[in-house]
Design a protein around this motif. Structure first.
Motif: not given
Length: 403
Positions: A60, A223, A225, A259-260, A263
């Protein structure tokens, strides 16, 4: 808890940086920079385009999407004397950058002021601007000389302060480039994913990324973020004390959405910070989570807080605590400040990898790199020098993966 009584000497974190190693201008193409890949003690020399294959599966990536504002405002007195006002941080109507940049009447900022002795208290500075074929008069007044606070006002409430700055300011290039900004600096001293006005220095690790590289990483299932840390001028402040613990750290504003944070909780592989600003934000968020677990909701991380805390929790526990707190308060984002100081002895709680440029000798950023990869920082910088890497903001890149 680390013993911060022990001196850490600045002289142990310096190296020779000849002027010719400093990249004064960016390369024509962002992704053509060199890339030093450090992995578990070994070093390979690559091109930045190779980053697509080097990022481990299930990683990520966390990017800082702050947007550099043209923070250098130049005014001239009727006598011809030049006064330069460098925006540092907003004071009114709010300390929150997103609010101030959309203000449409008057704002107050803390600033650095060049030639301030020639600016008398009761005499405003005035500039005429042309914005969308409208003539705008911008006025600057000293609000508080001792606190270096300047009030800006303009005569058209359809125009935001963001538009005022865009029309009147110059790109705040790092002082070590020792040159005036040029037209090409406007797009190049900005990441392709910049989104939120407020930084006075670029998160330079991100300057190498292109839309094509980002798409390729997404196609691999990597992914990504975004978080926001508005980089302040303090990032260029040299350490002047031999005992680095005495260095006064600058404070920077962070804005991170749900969202971050989610994640990080859901991450299955490595968490890789794109730049030291992303790393500082992620590690600061961990300590905010620890605060929340301890019943403290103040999101202002102090310089030595990580070294003084006795409370240890997992990464997931800390970030889950933030999500729970956001739910309770019906928040979509968290806003805070950090002056976290990461130096050797720091135990990283969030980040497994770091993509970053090559930094000034004896700087807080060198200390952060040394904290992350230990004494191998010297090997990395020696390899970069031997192999002709370009250093500092417009220079080449490194991908540091200690394990």
């Amino acid at each position: 808890m680390m013993n911060t009584e022990k001196e850490i000497n600045l002289s142990d974190y310096t190296y020779s940086l000849p002027d010719e190693r400093i990249a004064k201008y960016p390369l024509a193409k962002r992704d053509q920079s060199k890339l030093l890949h450090y992995h578990n003690g070994s070093i390979e020399h690559k091109n930045f385009k190779d980053i697509e294959a080097l990022i481990p599966d299930q990683s990520t990536l966390l990017f800082n999407n702050t947007k550099v504002i043209p923070a250098r405002l130049i005014f001239h007195k009727s006598t011809g004397a030049q006064i330069e006002i460098f925006l540092l941080k907003p004071i009114s109507p709010s300390p929150i950058l997103s609010i101030v940049m959309e203000e449409r009447e008057t704002v107050i900022w803390e600033c650095m002021i060049g030639n301030v002795k020639k600016w008398k208290e009761d005499i405003p500075l005035v500039r005429e601007l042309n914005i969308d074929d409208n003539k705008i008069t911008l006025q600057a007044n000293i609000h508080d000389r001792e606190k270096r606070q300047i009030q800006f006002s303009w005569n058209d409430d359809s125009i935001s302060f963001s538009e005022i700055v865009e029309a009147s300011g110059k790109v705040p290039l790092p002082p070590y480039l020792n040159r005036q900004p040029e037209e090409d600096d406007k797009p190049r001293y900005q990441t392709v994913y910049s989104a939120h006005d407020g930084a006075v220095a670029a998160p330079t690790a991100g300057l190498h990324f292109t839309p094509e590289i980002l798409k390729s990483l997404a196609d691999r299932g990597i992914k990504e973020s975004f978080l926001t840390l508005h980089v302040s001028a303090g990032t260029f402040q040299p350490i002047k004390t031999e005992n680095i613990l005495e260095h006064p750290m600058h404070s920077e504003q962070m804005v991170v959405d749900r969202q971050s944070i989610q994640s990080v909780v859901e991450a299955e592989g490595n968490i890789i910070a794109i730049g030291t600003t992303s790393m500082r934000t992620l590690e600061s968020l961990y300590w905010f989570g620890v605060r929340l677990i301890n019943g403290d909701e103040d999101f202002s991380i102090q310089k030595l807080e990580p070294y003084q805390s006795k409370h240890e929790v997992s990464r997931s526990e800390a970030f889950s605590a933030i999500l729970k707190w956001m739910d309770k308060n019906e928040l979509s984002q968290v806003i805070g400040t950090t002056e976290i100081f990461i130096f050797p002895g720091y135990q990283f709680r969030v980040c497994d990898g770091l993509i970053t440029n090559f930094h000034q000798p004896g700087s807080t950023l060198i200390l952060l790199v040394a904290a992350f990869i230990g004494e191998d920082w010297r090997k990395v910088y020696q390899e970069a020098d031997t192999n002709g890497y370009r250093f500092l903001s417009y220079g080449d890149s490194s991908f540091l993966l200690p394990k």
